[in-house]
Design a protein around this motif. Structure first.
Motif: not given
Length: 424
Positions: A151-175
């Motif tokens: 479930l998490a890998p299925a949710l990860a691409p869209p959720v993490l991609t949104v976070l990365m595009l909005a805040f950058g990959w570094r903030a994605m890891f912190v959140l």
């Protein structure tokens, strides 16, 4: 949940335990997936080659694999509440630190710490299910918990991609790391093992009525005892193929879609979720299939082992078909079926350990099995990166993964056949 021969209070507590495990498992795999989702941007930012990226993607699995035996022994000795609590805090801190790295070495260190912290998660979760559910009722809760790994890998691409595009990959890891700290607090406050949860003694006796005798060995002596059995070695080698296949999908699917199928970053985030969502359904389906076979009268070990074998066979064929498909749509469809079958095999593989081993040796046997899986998880991203560099294509790498899955199906068929019984 199955197994209704216990009190409503016991059912409520164990269902809460499974719910907590699913949430923790989702955060666990969300943290693992962040690197794969951010691969193109991280490569560009840190100036990494394909081989360096493959090495970075593998660092987690090396640490995760090496920590399995100590983690399994700690869980069987001290219990999953303590072990998972410590692991949650460690891996969350490691994930947060990854948002501040400035070099490959620093990133490797953070991924190693992540692997060490996450090592008790699925061993401890299976032990929780063995503690709370009767032998013939364990496969379904284990599959529900294990489905979080899909479930998490299925949710990860869209959720993490949104976070990365909005805040950058570094903030994605912190959140993602901060989410893990929240789960750690909930786990320590809300979970108690059956003997500390105030449930009736009769319920505990019902849960363990079909278990074999407990193992008298503890720690590394218990692991050495388990390794005397052919079944343990069959699970070690067989799970290599299960995890090799799933980790190839988890780590390189976004890169495959973007590099070879020429999808945009946004499209990659969306289409990566399709096979991964199918994998989640497969992980759940594995538990229902095993539960159905057991309730139909099939012996418990065979009811878990047969879906593993068939799942690996289907996954091998579909992965090869996806590699040879002539269009993006066909490739994604084949890979979705392949990951469905691979994750069904994974769920049943985890359930297998909970029915073949004495209940106080489940985590140690899972550790043995998961070391084999971690070897597959370690080699899959690195070998895929090497093959892509040498050939300029993902096709040979996918065909290799299919061949490995086929071989490991034969291993399960020939070696993992009998329960492990402690001497009287």
């Amino acid at each position: 949940m199955p197994d209704r021969d216990v009190s409503p209070a016991t059912r409520r507590q164990r269902n809460r335990a499974v719910a907590l495990l699913v949430i923790a498992g989702c955060v666990n795999y969300l943290d693992r997936s962040a690197l794969a989702v951010g691969t193109p941007e991280i490569r560009a930012d840190l100036h990494l080659s394909f081989e360096q990226m493959g090495l970075l993607l593998s660092a987690f699995a090396w640490a995760y694999g090496l920590a399995q035996i100590p983690a399994g022994a700690a869980i069987d000795r001290y219990g999953p509440r303590r072990a998972l609590g410590v692991g949650l805090v460690l891996w969350s801190a490691a994930q947060i630190s990854a948002g501040f790295v400035g070099s490959l070495t620093q990133f490797m260190t953070a991924r190693v710490a992540l692997g060490l912290g996450e090592s008790p998660m699925y061993l401890g979760g299976t032990r929780v299910c063995a503690d709370w559910f009767a032998l013939r009722a364990r496969a379904l809760p284990i599959a529900i918990f294990n489905s979080s790994s899909a479930l998490a890998p299925a949710l990860a691409p869209p959720v993490l991609t949104v976070l990365m595009l909005a805040f950058g990959w570094r903030a994605m890891f912190v959140l993602a790391g901060l989410a893990g700290l929240g789960v750690a607090l909930a786990w320590v406050r809300l979970y108690r093992p059956p003997h500390e949860a105030g449930i009736p003694r009769q319920d505990i006796e019902t849960i363990h009525s079909e278990d074999t005798l407990h193992v008298v060995h503890l720690g590394l002596a218990q692991v050495a005892w388990l390794l005397q059995f052919r079944t343990a070695w069959g699970m070690f080698f067989g799970f290599f193929g299960v995890v090799y296949l799933s980790w190839m999908y988890a780590t390189w699917l976004p890169g495959y879609l973007e590099t070879q199928l020429h999808l945009s970053v946004a499209s990659t985030g969306f289409w990566s979720a399709v096979p991964l969502a199918a994998g989640f359904v497969g992980a759940m389906a594995g538990g229902f299939i095993t539960d159905f076979l057991g309730r139909s009268g099939m012996e418990a070990v065979l009811a878990c082992r047969l879906p593993v074998i068939l799942g690996l066979l289907v996954a091998a064929g579909c992965t090869a078909a996806g590699a040879l498909a002539g269009s993006a749509g066909a490739a994604i469809a084949w890979l979705a079926v392949g990951l469905f079958a691979a994750n069904a095999a994974s769920s049943c593989g985890w359930a297998l350990a909970a029915v073949v081993a004495p209940s106080n040796a489940v985590a140690s046997l899972e550790a043995v099995q998961n070391i084999g899986g971690s070897l597959g998880g370690t080699l899959a991203p690195f070998l895929t990166g090497v093959v892509v560099r040498l050939t300029g294509s993902f096709t040979p790498a996918f065909l290799l993964a299919g061949a490995i899955a086929l071989t490991c199906a034969a291993v399960y068929a020939l070696m993992a056949r009998r329960r492990i019984i402690a001497p009287a």
